[in-house]
Motif scaffolding. Structure first.
Motif, mmCIF file in Angstrom:
data_model
loop_
_atom_site.group_PDB
_atom_site.id
_atom_site.type_symbol
_atom_site.label_atom_id
_atom_site.label_comp_id
_atom_site.label_asym_id
_atom_site.label_seq_id
_atom_site.Cartn_x
_atom_site.Cartn_y
_atom_site.Cartn_z
ATOM 1 N N LYS A 1 0.830 -1.206 0.000
ATOM 2 C CA LYS A 1 0.000 0.000 0.000
ATOM 3 C C LYS A 1 0.868 1.262 0.000
ATOM 4 O O LYS A 1 0.597 2.219 -0.719
ATOM 5 C CB LYS A 1 -0.894 0.005 1.254
ATOM 6 C CG LYS A 1 -2.309 -0.451 0.955
ATOM 7 C CD LYS A 1 -3.094 -0.588 2.233
ATOM 8 C CE LYS A 1 -4.107 0.508 2.409
ATOM 9 N NZ LYS A 1 -4.951 0.260 3.599
ATOM 10 N N ILE A 2 1.931 1.229 0.819
ATOM 11 C CA ILE A 2 2.818 2.392 0.912
ATOM 12 C C ILE A 2 3.508 2.644 -0.424
ATOM 13 O O ILE A 2 3.599 3.780 -0.890
ATOM 14 C CB ILE A 2 3.867 2.187 2.037
ATOM 15 C CG1 ILE A 2 3.159 2.207 3.397
ATOM 16 C CG2 ILE A 2 4.942 3.268 1.985
ATOM 17 C CD1 ILE A 2 4.040 1.823 4.557
ATOM 18 N N ILE A 3 3.967 1.562 -1.059
ATOM 19 C CA ILE A 3 4.662 1.709 -2.345
ATOM 20 C C ILE A 3 3.737 2.313 -3.401
ATOM 21 O O ILE A 3 4.129 3.232 -4.132
ATOM 22 C CB ILE A 3 5.221 0.340 -2.820
ATOM 23 C CG1 ILE A 3 6.365 -0.077 -1.893
ATOM 24 C CG2 ILE A 3 5.704 0.412 -4.263
ATOM 25 C CD1 ILE A 3 6.910 -1.446 -2.150
ATOM 26 N N ILE A 4 2.491 1.834 -3.425
ATOM 27 C CA ILE A 4 1.534 2.378 -4.398
ATOM 28 C C ILE A 4 1.329 3.868 -4.162
ATOM 29 O O ILE A 4 1.385 4.685 -5.087
ATOM 30 C CB ILE A 4 0.193 1.616 -4.319
ATOM 31 C CG1 ILE A 4 0.363 0.218 -4.918
ATOM 32 C CG2 ILE A 4 -0.912 2.381 -5.042
ATOM 33 C CD1 ILE A 4 -0.820 -0.677 -4.765
ATOM 34 N N ARG A 5 1.124 4.246 -2.877
ATOM 35 C CA ARG A 5 0.930 5.654 -2.548
ATOM 36 C C ARG A 5 2.147 6.488 -2.953
ATOM 37 O O ARG A 5 2.031 7.566 -3.541
ATOM 38 C CB ARG A 5 0.623 5.767 -1.043
ATOM 39 C CG ARG A 5 0.199 7.134 -0.513
ATOM 40 C CD ARG A 5 -0.837 7.855 -1.325
ATOM 41 N NE ARG A 5 -2.077 7.141 -1.563
ATOM 42 C CZ ARG A 5 -3.147 7.180 -0.758
ATOM 43 N NH1 ARG A 5 -3.112 7.887 0.331
ATOM 44 N NH2 ARG A 5 -4.237 6.527 -1.068
ATOM 45 N N LEU A 6 3.349 5.939 -2.687
ATOM 46 C CA LEU A 6 4.588 6.652 -3.028
ATOM 47 C C LEU A 6 4.665 6.939 -4.522
ATOM 48 O O LEU A 6 4.983 8.056 -4.927
ATOM 49 C CB LEU A 6 5.804 5.815 -2.619
ATOM 50 C CG LEU A 6 6.315 6.046 -1.190
ATOM 51 C CD1 LEU A 6 7.484 5.123 -0.895
ATOM 52 C CD2 LEU A 6 6.732 7.506 -1.009
ATOM 53 N N PHE A 7 4.335 5.927 -5.312
ATOM 54 C CA PHE A 7 4.381 6.108 -6.753
ATOM 55 C C PHE A 7 3.364 7.136 -7.230
ATOM 56 O O PHE A 7 3.648 7.922 -8.133
ATOM 57 C CB PHE A 7 4.183 4.767 -7.477
ATOM 58 C CG PHE A 7 5.473 4.077 -7.767
ATOM 59 C CD1 PHE A 7 6.231 4.438 -8.874
ATOM 60 C CD2 PHE A 7 5.961 3.094 -6.918
ATOM 61 C CE1 PHE A 7 7.443 3.819 -9.135
ATOM 62 C CE2 PHE A 7 7.169 2.485 -7.163
ATOM 63 C CZ PHE A 7 7.918 2.840 -8.278
ATOM 64 N N GLN A 8 2.180 7.100 -6.587
ATOM 65 C CA GLN A 8 1.160 8.079 -6.966
ATOM 66 C C GLN A 8 1.676 9.502 -6.737
ATOM 67 O O GLN A 8 1.539 10.373 -7.597
ATOM 68 C CB GLN A 8 -0.118 7.851 -6.145
ATOM 69 C CG GLN A 8 -0.903 6.620 -6.613
ATOM 70 C CD GLN A 8 -2.026 6.260 -5.677
ATOM 71 O OE1 GLN A 8 -2.007 6.630 -4.500
ATOM 72 N NE2 GLN A 8 -2.992 5.510 -6.188
#
Lengths: 247, 261
Positions: free
Chosen positions: B16-23
């Motif tokens: 979840k954190i990685i997805i948010r970071l990429f966003q």
């Protein structure tokens, strides 16, 4: 014995664009207090139509039915629990819809759920329950409105064989304990003989009464045990011969 | 909690954190790249503007004290067309559902109206109803009403036949059947109709403002284009993006709450 229901010369036609379909033809039978009647017949012969007429869902038919002021409860083929309501809300749905939400009736539902081991699941949702449990909740939902006559429309057909045996046993016991008169529609001959005291065999469409059997087993007991009764196979063979097979 | 459960949850959280970071990374890269390209004259900042210019344009609008006028005009128009759109689409869905012959009669006309690009009759609306807010709202209603009505109506008709039969076995009144069965069964359709209704209201209102208005975000954009002030145009677009996100949020929160049950 009190007569609780009489049906005479009941006929029903369905009108469709492709023509008229004759579903029932001159059905006549009576029912007495604490009777448990099975109606068997090949699929699509019009068995369910009889129940729909008795429950008042179908209002146009020929012939006469006298329900002798008995209240009728109808249990459908699938459990029909509303997925967004929990078990408790589902169980009292019938009361809510029929404006019978009295303290007394609510207490009754509570007792029924407790009696049949469902009370601890009252806050769960239908998806968390097994097929057999859901079917019991559906029965309690119908029983909650305190009907005198129960109509069961192939209530176990959605269950696997094992569950089916156990649940039919449960349902039988519930119906007997609560002293209800009931009609079950089924295409399962064994189920009919093992649960009921009278089996009405219908012909294929348009359905007429072929034969009525009074079931007198040697040692009547629970539906599961009844299947081992000496006379069980006798009845089974006779009814099997009577049934129109359209395979 | 077992080790495997712990590591599963950890993995889930990390994902979840990685997805948010990429966003976030995409947005930041986009803004910086845009700023960099225009400040180094790689792209023409007069035509393509730049994030800093947009921010200063918005700030200038704020100083001139009329940004809120434009903002409130557009918000008001969107809210009015959204609400009227919702009430009317609910009304028409009920009408179509309970008196089905009406639906059958109107079905071909609805299909025709639905496929007609409503913008085509924009100029007519302007003539018929005048150059005022009324025309803008009618424009928006033309665009949002049919789709959201069809969405809700389809939701009603999708009610499980067996459940309807169950309600019949209890001899339930029409009102009770609606409240306890049809309505809760259609919550998801109603939510998606709200979403469609909202985006259609945005389209309709901005379209309407392009055609007639004297104020509003759509007016800012069309005015900016006419005087070739592209900073203003893009500022308007950015404001719209933020606005639509803010409007969308309550609906998606509502959706999440309903999904939970």
């Amino acid at each position: 014995m009190n007569k609780v229901l009489s049906i005479c010369n009941l006929s029903k036609n369905y009108n469709t664009i492709d023509g008229e379909i004759k579903a029932l033809d001159n059905i006549t039978f009576d029912m007495y207090d604490n009777d448990f009647i099975a109606i068997v017949g090949s699929s699509g012969c019009g068995k369910s139509t009889i129940l729909s007429i008795l429950s008042g869902i179908i209002k146009d038919y020929d012939g006469c039915i006298d329900t002798c002021n008995q209240k009728i409860g109808y249990m459908l083929q699938s459990d029909c629990l509303l997925p967004w309501l929990n078990i408790w809300e589902n169980a009292i749905l019938g009361l809510k819809l029929t404006n019978k939400l009295s303290k007394e009736n609510i207490l009754n539902v509570k007792n029924l759920l407790k009696k049949y081991n469902l009370y601890e699941f009252k806050d769960k949702y239908p998806t968390n329950l097994s097929g057999g449990m859901k079917q019991r909740v559906a029965l309690i939902r119908t029983l909650a409105t305190n009907p005198d006559i129960l109509l069961l429309d192939e209530p176990f057909s959605a269950l696997d064989y094992q569950t089916r045996l156990v649940v039919s046993n449960d349902v039988y016991e519930i119906i007997k304990k609560e002293n209800k008169t009931a009609i079950i529609v089924t295409h399962d001959i064994a189920e009919a003989i093992s649960m009921t005291n009278k089996v009405i065999v219908l012909s294929k469409r348009p359905a007429t009464i072929k034969k009525i059997y009074d079931i007198n087993l040697n040692n009547p007991s629970t539906p599961i045990n009844n299947r081992n009764d000496e006379k069980f196979m006798e009845y089974y063979d006779q009814i099997w011969k009577d049934l129109d097979k359209n395979v | 909690m077992s080790e495997s459960q712990k590591s599963f949850l950890k993995k889930h959280k990390r994902e979840k954190i990685i997805i948010r970071l990429f966003q976030i990374l995409i947005a930041v890269t986009f803004i910086f790249l845009w700023e960099y390209l225009s400040s180094h004259k790689i792209i023409n900042s007069f035509i393509f503007s730049s994030p800093s210019k947009i921010v200063s344009t918005v700030y200038k609008l704020y100083l001139d004290n009329n940004i809120f006028n434009h903002l409130f005009t557009t918000i008001k128009e969107i809210l009015i067309s959204f609400s009227i759109g919702f009430i009317f689409s609910m009304f028409f869905s009920l009408l179509f559902y309970y008196i089905n012959p009406i639906y059958k009669v109107f079905d071909p006309y609805i299909t025709m109206l639905n496929s007609l690009p409503k913008v085509a009759i924009g100029p007519l609306i302007l003539i018929w109803f005048g150059a005022n807010t009324k025309s803008i709202i009618i424009m928006a209603l033309l665009i949002n009403l049919i789709v959201s009505t069809i969405t809700i109506y389809t939701g009603f008709t999708k009610t499980d036949k067996n459940l309807l039969l169950l309600f019949k076995t209890f001899n339930a009144s029409k009102l009770k059947t609606f409240i306890y069965l049809i309505l809760p069964n259609s919550y998801m359709s109603i939510i998606s109709s709200l979403k469609i209704n909202l985006s259609m209201s945005f389209i309709g209102v901005i379209m309407g403002e392009f055609l007639v208005s004297k104020e509003g975000i759509g007016y800012l954009i069309i005015y900016g284009t006419q005087v070739f002030n592209l900073d203003l145009v893009l500022a308007g677009v950015v404001i719209l993006v933020i606005l639509s996100y803010i409007f969308y949020k309550p609906i998606s929160i509502l959706e999440k709450n309903i999904m939970k049950n």
